[in-house]
Enzyme design. Structure first.
Site, short mmCIF file in Angstrom:
data_model
loop_
_atom_site.label_atom_id
_atom_site.label_comp_id
_atom_site.label_asym_id
_atom_site.label_seq_id
_atom_site.Cartn_x
_atom_site.Cartn_y
_atom_site.Cartn_z
N PHE A 1 0.82 -1.22 0.00
CA PHE A 1 0.00 0.00 0.00
C PHE A 1 0.85 1.26 0.00
O PHE A 1 0.37 2.35 -0.36
CB PHE A 1 -0.95 -0.01 1.20
N LYS A 2 2.12 1.15 0.36
CA LYS A 2 2.99 2.33 0.39
C LYS A 2 3.16 2.94 -0.99
O LYS A 2 3.47 4.13 -1.12
CB LYS A 2 4.35 1.96 0.97
N ASP A 3 2.95 2.15 -2.05
CA ASP A 3 3.11 2.67 -3.41
C ASP A 3 2.12 3.78 -3.73
O ASP A 3 2.41 4.65 -4.57
CB ASP A 3 2.93 1.54 -4.44
N THR B 1 7.99 0.39 3.36
CA THR B 1 8.25 1.77 2.97
C THR B 1 9.55 1.90 2.19
O THR B 1 9.64 2.65 1.21
CB THR B 1 8.31 2.69 4.21
#
Length: 737
Positions: free
Chosen positions: A344-346, A376
């Site tokens: 989800f960090k993308d 991250t």
């Protein structure tokens, strides 16, 4: 004279001149609305040759709304169709179109626009004017272009009721919907301000929205940021406590050690505005939401749209970007792993590097410091490595991660993602040390000052303490709800719960922000692993680190004891009491614990519930879900699944954030699937998982990344502040000097 197109000078030259007028606007009674706007425009933006230009598809209501706005401002109103084209041609627009055809019509319409000039007027363009480049360049230089963005389905319904059967471009084999979608690219190119219009909205309401939007456009002082540790008394005295979006993107952490938050909070969308986004794509939703959160004085709307398209247009393997998948019963998965590094960090870190590169001054180099508990690091390295060559020469990244505290594939991925401007350093400690060390480095004025003077280099943060990291996450929580409505799972307005595996509190805070902006989220469920400090805190109001040791689990991205973004949430529920927040977090730093007042705990428990999950239960959940559905969860999503099963009351749907692809945690997943012998080579593990033919398919982008450079080299250092600072200085010397 007030210049409306000078974005960066705008903030500098208008602060004093606008402040008194802004105050009058905020305090004015509704009956004085028109008079105040007349005063505003007569002395500012419509002085001289400046116009207010309405643009949008046919059926958007440009003519009607233009008349209302013109009446409120007491200025001339010009309709391009009626007052320019038909007067010039001496025939109706429809007759002209039928007479000469589509292509010649656009050219003749453009020529008429090139000959047109006006000043101090409200101008309503035709629906096809924006398709003529020279004509639009001519008219744009004399005013502000306001895009009346009406959902395509609403426009089609209006045109049908108006019995409009012919618009520019309509021909056999081409649908009206296709033409309207095709035209959006031209509208997106020219506008300065977007006014998003839902279905059930009157022209009078739209006219007020137009005037409010123009006021916001002109007044950049309204949207400032403060530190979570800024006292109320300090705000009126210390001018430097107020920052703008571009400032907080660059600075990351506030000078007093707090985190930046919008002083006036986030914008609130109406139910109609949200419903207008149900048919929209993810990129369209992101553009509308982020434009309302980022002032055009910081990033103009057209540039922001370009950045969003770059971030999400081609870098995600799924066309829906963040699809919602039904799992079982009332549970749905929000798949947040389709980006290039499979987490989800993308979503933030494909976007943030471009925001950062736009906002920083050209005269200084920047080193981005990152602490990661796993996902991250590779996301930051990948995101900043995608900048253009010029920006990569002046922006570099150093990523610190716990050498023995991430999964083997996560480590391989971070090492493989190293590029000419991006490096990783393993630290012989845990994530909390890495994060705390970076915070201390940022507040060490001697060291940061030395880097600036000696090397012309400033430090910046890309962790979720940076507001630009948090903001894009709001979009996917809002989008997930809208997708459920679009799928006819729920009607708009029905509540949902959201369950999120939580460590640093950023993802769950973004969900709460989406709720504040108008998404009907009932409860945010915080799912912890065995490092359950947040679960205990949400249940008791006591944040206690005394005697706690970080436990290494199968879900390393949430192996965190100090949750940075919790500070933003507490600042919010404490009515922005910066002194209280300072007291709480100083006590945590010095004594290892703090306790919330009873009234604040009651507020917190209205928003949040929490549960935790053991490694054993995590693996059991992966096995159970695969056995019953053929779907493989990653270890973090499994933590959320376990907690959701325990805490949901099944009275509404629950959206579980699937924060990473199971490929990143192959050894644990293979163990959960009860594979006896596991090859230690990461690529072999991924190929074994792919043989299962499960859903979702293997993340081939991750496979390709690991193939490129294998395990490569990376530096490892001791858990010592001076050693970290040495690595930082060495990198700066090697890259920038």
């Amino acid at each position: 004279m007030f210049h409306i197109f000078q974005y960066r000078p705008l903030r500098l030259i208008t602060q004093k001149s606008l402040s008194s007028m802004c105050l009058k606007l905020m305090l004015a009674r509704p009956v004085a609305f028109a008079q105040i706007w007349k005063s505003w425009f007569s002395s500012h933006s419509l002085l001289g040759n400046k116009n207010l230009i309405l643009m949008g598809p046919p059926g958007a209501g440009k003519t009607t709304i233009g008349r209302i706005v013109g009446q409120k401002l007491d200025c001339p109103v010009i309709d391009i169709d009626n007052d320019v084209l038909e007067t010039t041609w001496n025939m109706s627009v429809s007759e002209k179109l039928q007479d000469i055809g589509y292509e010649e019509f656009l050219e003749e319409e453009g020529k008429a626009l090139l000959k047109f000039s006006a000043s101090g007027s409200v101008i309503s363009l035709s629906g096809s004017n924006p398709m003529h480049e020279a004509g639009m360049q001519h008219i744009k230089k004399d005013g502000i272009i306001v895009y009346l963005d009406v959902p395509t389905t609403v426009i089609m319904s209006r045109l049908k009721s108006m019995q409009v059967d012919r618009i520019v471009g309509l021909s056999p084999g081409i649908s009206l919907k296709d033409i309207l979608q095709f035209r959006k690219q031209f509208y997106n190119r020219w506008y300065d301000i977007r006014v998003f219009c839902g279905e059930d909205i009157t022209p009078e309401v739209v006219a007020k929205k137009v005037l409010d939007a123009v006021k916001r456009y002109q007044d950049s002082e309204v949207e400032t940021f403060i530190s979570t540790r800024c006292s109320r008394s300090g705000r009126s005295v210390e001018k430097d406590t107020h920052k703008y979006f571009s400032d907080v993107v660059i600075q990351g952490l506030a000078p007093d050690g707090g985190l930046f938050v919008p002083e006036r909070g986030l914008p609130k969308f109406t139910a109609g505005e949200w419903q207008g986004l149900i048919e929209a794509t993810y990129i369209e939703r992101a553009q509308v939401i982020l434009e309302r959160c980022i002032h055009p004085a910081d990033i103009p709307a057209s540039k922001l749209a370009e950045i969003i398209e770059t971030a999400y247009g081609e870098n995600f393997s799924c066309s829906k970007i963040a699809p919602v998948r039904h799992l079982a019963g009332n549970q749905f998965l929000l798949e947040l792993f389709h980006g290039p590094t499979a987490s989800f960090k993308d979503f933030a870190l494909q976007l943030m590097p471009h925001l950062f590169a736009y906002c920083i001054p050209r005269s200084c180099n920047y080193l981005i410091l990152v602490a990661t508990s796993g996902d991250t690091g590779s996301a930051v390295l990948d995101g900043f490595s995608r900048l253009n060559d010029v920006d990569k020469q002046r922006i570099a990244v150093m990523n610190f991660f716990p050498e023995d505290g991430v999964s083997p594939i996560q480590k391989s991925q971070m090492i493989s993602c190293q590029k000419e401007n991006a490096w990783s350093v393993g630290v012989k400690s845990d994530f909390d040390f890495c994060q705390t060390a970076i915070k201390k480095i940022f507040t060490n004025s001697d060291f940061t000052g030395f880097l600036t003077v000696e090397y012309g280099t400033a430090l910046a943060a890309a962790n979720s303490i940076n507001w630009a990291r948090l903001l894009p996450q709001i979009v996917y929580h809002a989008s997930a709800y809208l997708d459920l409505v679009h799928q006819n799972t729920i009607p708009f307005g029905s509540p949902v719960d959201i369950c999120i595996p939580t460590g640093n509190f950023g993802n769950i805070l973004a969900a709460f922000y989406a709720k504040m902006m108008g998404i009907p989220i009932r409860k945010c469920i915080c799912a912890s692993n065995e490092n359950n400090v947040l679960t205990d805190f949400i249940r008791t109001g006591v944040y206690d680190l005394r005697g706690r040791k970080l436990i290494s689990t199968f879900s390393p991205a949430v192996d965190i004891l100090k949750s940075s973004n919790l500070e933003r949430y507490l600042h919010l529920i404490a009515n922005e009491d910066g002194q209280l927040v300072t007291q709480l977090f100083n006590q945590l730093e010095n004594q290892g614990h703090f306790q919330l007042r009873k009234d604040l705990l009651e507020k917190l428990q209205q928003d949040l519930v929490a549960g935790c999950c053991s490694d054993e239960d995590c693996l059991a959940a992966i096995h159970s879900v695969y056995s019953t559905t053929g779907y493989i969860l990653d270890t973090h999503t499994a933590v959320a699944k376990v907690v959701a099963d325990r805490l949901q009351d099944r009275t509404c749907p629950i959206i579980i954030s699937s924060t990473a692809h199971y490929s990143k945690f192959a050894p644990a997943v293979l163990q959960a699937l009860r594979i006896a012998e596991i090859n230690q080579n990461p690529l072999s593990q991924l190929h074994l998982l792919s043989s299962y033919g499960a859903l979702p398919p293997i993340h081939w982008g991750l496979v390709e990344t690991l193939k490129k450079t294998g395990n490569g080299d990376h530096q490892v250092c001791a858990a010592d502040m001076s050693v970290l600072m040495y690595h930082i200085e060495t990198l700066i010397q090697n890259h920038f000097m």
